[in-house]
Motif scaffolding. Structure first.
Motif, short mmCIF file in Angstrom:
data_model
loop_
_atom_site.label_atom_id
_atom_site.label_comp_id
_atom_site.label_asym_id
_atom_site.label_seq_id
_atom_site.Cartn_x
_atom_site.Cartn_y
_atom_site.Cartn_z
N GLY A 98 17.87 3.00 -43.83
CA GLY A 98 16.71 2.44 -43.13
C GLY A 98 15.64 1.85 -44.02
N GLU A 99 15.76 1.97 -45.34
CA GLU A 99 14.74 1.41 -46.23
C GLU A 99 14.83 -0.11 -46.28
OE1 GLU A 99 13.15 4.31 -49.62
OE2 GLU A 99 15.18 3.62 -49.98
N THR A 100 13.69 -0.74 -46.46
CA THR A 100 13.61 -2.19 -46.55
C THR A 100 12.93 -2.58 -47.86
OG1 THR A 100 11.44 -2.29 -45.47
CG2 THR A 100 13.39 -2.35 -44.05
N LEU A 101 12.97 -3.86 -48.17
CA LEU A 101 12.25 -4.34 -49.35
C LEU A 101 10.77 -4.03 -49.25
CD1 LEU A 101 13.93 -7.83 -49.90
CD2 LEU A 101 13.92 -5.93 -51.52
N ALA A 141 9.73 -12.44 -41.66
CA ALA A 141 9.77 -13.88 -41.94
C ALA A 141 9.16 -14.19 -43.30
CB ALA A 141 9.04 -14.64 -40.84
N GLU A 142 8.07 -13.49 -43.63
CA GLU A 142 7.42 -13.72 -44.93
C GLU A 142 8.31 -13.25 -46.08
OE1 GLU A 142 2.68 -13.36 -43.83
OE2 GLU A 142 3.88 -11.54 -43.93
N ILE A 143 9.02 -12.12 -45.87
CA ILE A 143 9.95 -11.63 -46.89
C ILE A 143 11.08 -12.63 -47.11
CG2 ILE A 143 11.61 -9.82 -47.47
CD1 ILE A 143 9.84 -7.84 -46.02
N ASN A 144 11.60 -13.19 -46.00
CA ASN A 144 12.65 -14.20 -46.11
C ASN A 144 12.17 -15.43 -46.85
OD1 ASN A 144 14.70 -12.77 -44.78
ND2 ASN A 144 13.95 -13.39 -42.77
#
Length: 428
Positions: free
Chosen positions: A193-196, A308-311
């Motif tokens: 479940g962890e994300t950047l 979206a900002e991470i992408n």
């Protein structure tokens, strides 16, 4: 009446303590992970200098618990200020976790793993009793985060060749430490479940840095159990407050089921149902939510970064100016000038044939890939000549040989020209 310097200093400390107590007695407090914080709202024209004197802490400490303040303070911004009440010195300076987990890959040994993370084999064995008798692919090992000279202790009996590798690896680690090359990174094992975003907040490091240090990961490729690198000068921040489930929308196709969709996105039917509590059955053209990780919000006036900002960060970092075309250079010792290539050269040829099959498969799926093959001839001068070809600067990826000096040449070239370089042959 004359006062000496010590008396004046004591009077100043008492006055400052009284002033701080008066300023903070009406502030709301919150305990997070056993540590107490003031919840403070930044007033107009307040900066780090004023707050540092008001609370008796440094600017660095304010930023440590409030990463969003790194670029300056804003009116109305909420800050978490440590009260230091009932907290000992060890608690006031949170340290990086002492160990992390490494999933063993086929072909790895204790020696190769110790070289990868620059820790002594003895330290790995101490954390993983029985590993001296052998390790298996798929199992996990606890790896010490930072090297500390082990106390003298009895080491389990091991085979002679393993003991030799231990002595060699341990001496090399100590040499690295003396040369200042040990502990080059902090390592983190990706949890479910962890994300950047959550990892960047946890270690107070920006997402772009994590992506640069770990070319194999992306916003959509965060595999549980994978080990990633974090910059060494970070402190782990345990100030997360509330996890938030993120999801993306997906339009159901003909004959798809929750099970087939879960396999498609690498999740489970149960996780999809949690994101769609009102859906019992699905049919074609239904719009459902697909879990896309967990986001952790901290106490701050700024909104958390969106998917979206991470992408956008990822696409900017790995943007392609060739309209989707990917250029790959394969630089390996095929030894084509030899009348009868040796076994090693034959293995490289077989690897290249398999690589072309994989590329062909990707092309059938719509990818546009150009492959450039070069024979390094096990010669440093040949590698230098290959790198002097102007076309090499147009590469998106270079597959390098296992020779250490050749890897360094190609890696330096890749760094200078913003090209990804990988090596799939050396366990180092």
């Amino acid at each position: 009446m004359k006062y000496n310097r010590i008396t004046i200093a004591l009077l100043f400390c008492f006055a400052f303590t009284f002033l701080l107590s008066a300023q903070t007695e009406n502030l709301q407090t919150k305990v997070i992970d056993g540590k107490e914080f003031y919840i403070y709202k930044v007033k107009p024209s307040e900066g780090f200098y004023i707050l540092s004197h008001k609370f008796g802490i440094s600017q660095e400490e304010i930023i440590r618990y409030n990463p969003a303040a790194k670029n300056g303070l804003k009116k109305g911004q909420l800050l978490m200020i440590p009260t230091n009440k009932g907290v000992n010195k060890q608690d006031s300076e949170p340290e990086i976790e002492s160990t992390f987990e490494h999933t063993i890959v086929r072909g790895e040994s204790l020696y190769s793993i110790s070289k990868t993370y620059k820790v002594p084999i003895r330290s790995i064995i101490a954390l993983n009793p029985g590993s001296e008798r052998g390790i298996k692919a798929g199992a996990t090992l606890k790896i010490p985060q930072r090297y500390q000279k082990p106390e003298k202790q009895s080491i389990p009996l091991v085979q002679k060749d393993t003991q030799t590798a231990m002595n060699t690896a341990d001496s090399e680690v100590l040499e690295d430490s003396l040369n200042g090359t040990s502990n080059e990174y902090v390592y983190h094992t990706i949890a479910d479940g962890e994300t950047l975003f959550s990892i960047s907040k946890r270690y107070d490091v920006d997402i772009e840095t994590i992506l640069k240090l770990n070319p194999g990961i992306s916003p959509t490729h965060m595999k549980k159990g994978s080990v990633i690198r974090i910059t060494p000068d970070t402190k782990e921040l345990n100030v997360t407050i509330e996890p938030k489930q993120l999801y993306t929308e997906y339009k159901v196709r003909k004959k798809e089921t929750l099970y087939s969709i879960s396999k498609k996105f690498g999740t489970t039917v149960e996780e999809i149902k949690k994101c769609n509590p009102n859906i019992k059955q699905i049919k074609q053209d239904d719009i459902i939510n697909i879990p896309a990780g967990i986001e952790y919000n901290t106490v701050t006036a700024e909104n958390p970064i969106t998917s979206a900002e991470i992408n956008n960060i990822y696409n900017k970092l790995y943007k392609s100016d060739k309209k989707g075309v990917i250029n790959v250079a394969v630089i390996l010792p095929f030894m084509l000038r030899q009348s009868s290539p040796d076994t090693k050269a034959s293995l490289y040829t077989e690897y290249y044939q398999g690589f072309l099959m994989a590329v062909d498969s990707l092309k059938r799926q719509g990818a546009s890939i150009n492959v450039y093959a070069y024979d390094s001839e096990e010669s440093e001068s040949t590698v230098r000549r290959i790198l002097s070809d102007p076309i090499l600067k147009e590469m998106d990826l270079i597959i390098a040989p296992e020779n250490d000096s050749h890897i360094k040449l190609i890696a330096d070239f890749g760094l200078a020209n913003d090209i990804n370089v990988v090596n799939t042959f050396s366990l180092k």
